[in-house]
Design an enzyme around this catalytic site. Structure first.
Site, PDB file in Angstrom:
ATOM      1  N   ILE A 159      -6.315   3.685  12.828  1.00 28.46           N
ATOM      2  CA  ILE A 159      -6.200   5.259  12.168  1.00 28.46           C
ATOM      3  C   ILE A 159      -4.845   5.330  11.407  1.00 28.46           C
ATOM      4  CG2 ILE A 159      -6.397   7.386  12.907  1.00 28.46           C
ATOM      5  CD1 ILE A 159      -8.810   5.720  13.118  1.00 28.46           C
ATOM      6  N   GLN A 280       4.850 -19.429 -23.996  1.00 29.88           N
ATOM      7  CA  GLN A 280       3.545 -19.026 -23.961  1.00 29.88           C
ATOM      8  C   GLN A 280       2.802 -18.958 -22.584  1.00 29.88           C
ATOM      9  OE1 GLN A 280      -0.059 -21.095 -25.635  1.00 29.88           O
ATOM     10  NE2 GLN A 280       0.657 -19.993 -27.537  1.00 29.88           N
ATOM     11  N   GLU A 364     -11.004   1.906   3.659  1.00 24.53           N
ATOM     12  CA  GLU A 364     -11.864   2.450   2.880  1.00 24.53           C
ATOM     13  C   GLU A 364     -13.337   1.830   2.524  1.00 24.53           C
ATOM     14  OE1 GLU A 364     -10.609   4.992   3.766  1.00 24.53           O
ATOM     15  OE2 GLU A 364      -9.593   6.172   2.514  1.00 24.53           O
TER      16      GLU A 364
END
Length: 381
Positions: A159, A280, A364
């Site tokens: 939580i 590069q 979530e």
């Protein structure tokens, strides 16, 4: 900080984003390293954001919010996350915690919204349990009606804001097994019998308190029931659809911060007589990082526009969450690589960004659950 080309719907939205940027630069960025190192929750900074109107952005003005589209709210979250992820996550969690009352609360409960949204109070969302994270429908925390109260017993896990929140949404079983037996209660944190446990020792987001909460026959007034009995699971899932967009926006902000820092370093660091960004192999790595961040932002805002238009967006929210958080993990890892040995030490923030990115793939709804949501949608006609 790279300038992100943003198209905002109104002048008011542009001003809100400017305010969020000003607060993020002036109040958050100078403090993040200190608070993270101490593991201290920045409660006063959350009050500052609340008094500035940034804790209730998507909620109606009549309820104390700013009545902004989710498209705007998520861009504010992104800005906050690019300076201090724990603060942006706190805003996202608080917004999530206000949803049940805003969407399902009685007239009496909705009358509390200005107080809940205004910033003086901070919310938390109690859904997960020690034995059931992804399987939320199997939760075991129980609330038994006793006259004009519910007696709540059980334990919640992971939580955010445990021990610092002022109110908790408690998803609990008031009926039989399965989703139809779950209800939602709004409880004051000071309720006797609500006992936050010791904080977890987390990999990242160390300034954000996470812990289990024990409910030891906590008595919650019956008029704090959100919606009728048995609709708690529906409330939880709808809240998480919006919450996933919040986490996606946080991931975009974190990835942008990592990209900006790595790019700045690569411009200034010289090897073999020239800046390393000119090589590069490294330049292409940064190019891929920039492309991934832009794609994650576009996917997240596209889902937000569906929500704002009142159209189904659950699957698009899952896509945005999984792509943005996977992008944050990859971009922050690549940022460490760009800095080489310097990226592995705490003198530079990219090692913290990398540690913080991991949790975004979990909260979530894990990214595996998001892929399940997406694949199931593909199996339907």
């Amino acid at each position: 900080m790279t300038t992100v080309d943003r198209i905002l719907p109104t002048e008011e939205a542009q001003e809100l984003l400017g305010l969020a940027t000003e607060l993020a630069d002036g109040e958050l960025a100078p403090r993040v390293a200190e608070f993270e190192s101490r593991g201290e929750f920045p409660r006063e900074l959350l009050r500052t954001l609340g008094r500035s109107g940034l804790l209730g952005l998507p909620y109606p003005e009549s309820a104390g919010g700013a009545e902004q589209p989710y498209e705007v709210y998520l861009q504010v979250l992104e800005v906050l996350a690019s300076r201090w992820l724990a603060v942006a996550e706190a805003v996202s969690v608080h917004t999530l915690a206000c949803f049940p009352v805003a969407a399902y609360g009685s007239d009496k409960l909705r009358g509390m919204l200005p107080e809940l949204i205004g910033g003086e109070l901070l919310g938390a969302y109690c859904l997960s349990e020690p034995q059931g994270g992804s399987d939320a429908a199997a939760l075991a925390t129980r609330a038994v009606r006793d006259g004009e109260e519910y007696v709540v017993s059980g334990t919640k896990a992971w939580i955010t804001h445990a021990g610092v929140a002022d109110f908790y949404n408690i998803f609990c079983r008031t009926g039989g097994p399965g989703p139809g037996g779950i209800s939602c209660l709004l409880a004051d944190a000071a309720t006797p019998g609500i006992v936050p446990q010791a904080r977890e020792k987390t990999m990242g987001l160390r300034s954000s308190p996470v812990a289990q909460i024990a409910f030891d026959d906590a008595r919650v007034p019956a008029d704090r029931l959100v919606g009728p009995e048995g609709v708690g699971f529906r409330i939880a899932m709808q809240a998480l659809d919006s919450g996933r967009l919040g986490i996606a926006a946080c991931a975009v902000g974190l990835a942008q911060a990592a990209l900006d820092y790595a790019t700045g370093y690569a411009r200034e660091r010289n090897q073999f007589g020239r800046p390393i960004i000119a090589f590069q192999g490294l330049g292409f790595l940064l190019a891929d990082m920039a492309t991934q961040v832009a794609a994650a932002r576009a996917l997240t805002l596209a889902a937000a526009r569906l929500r704002d238009a009142g159209r189904p967006y659950s699957v698009e929210a899952a896509k945005a969450k999984v792509f943005a958080t996977d992008t944050a993990m990859k971009v922050t890892t690549d940022a460490v690589q760009v800095l080489g040995g310097s990226g592995y030490v705490a003198d530079h923030p990219v090692e913290r960004y990398m540690r913080e990115a991991k949790v975004l793939q979990i909260v979530e709804g894990t990214n595996q659950i998001q892929r399940l949501v997406i694949s199931r949608s593909l199996s339907r006609d």
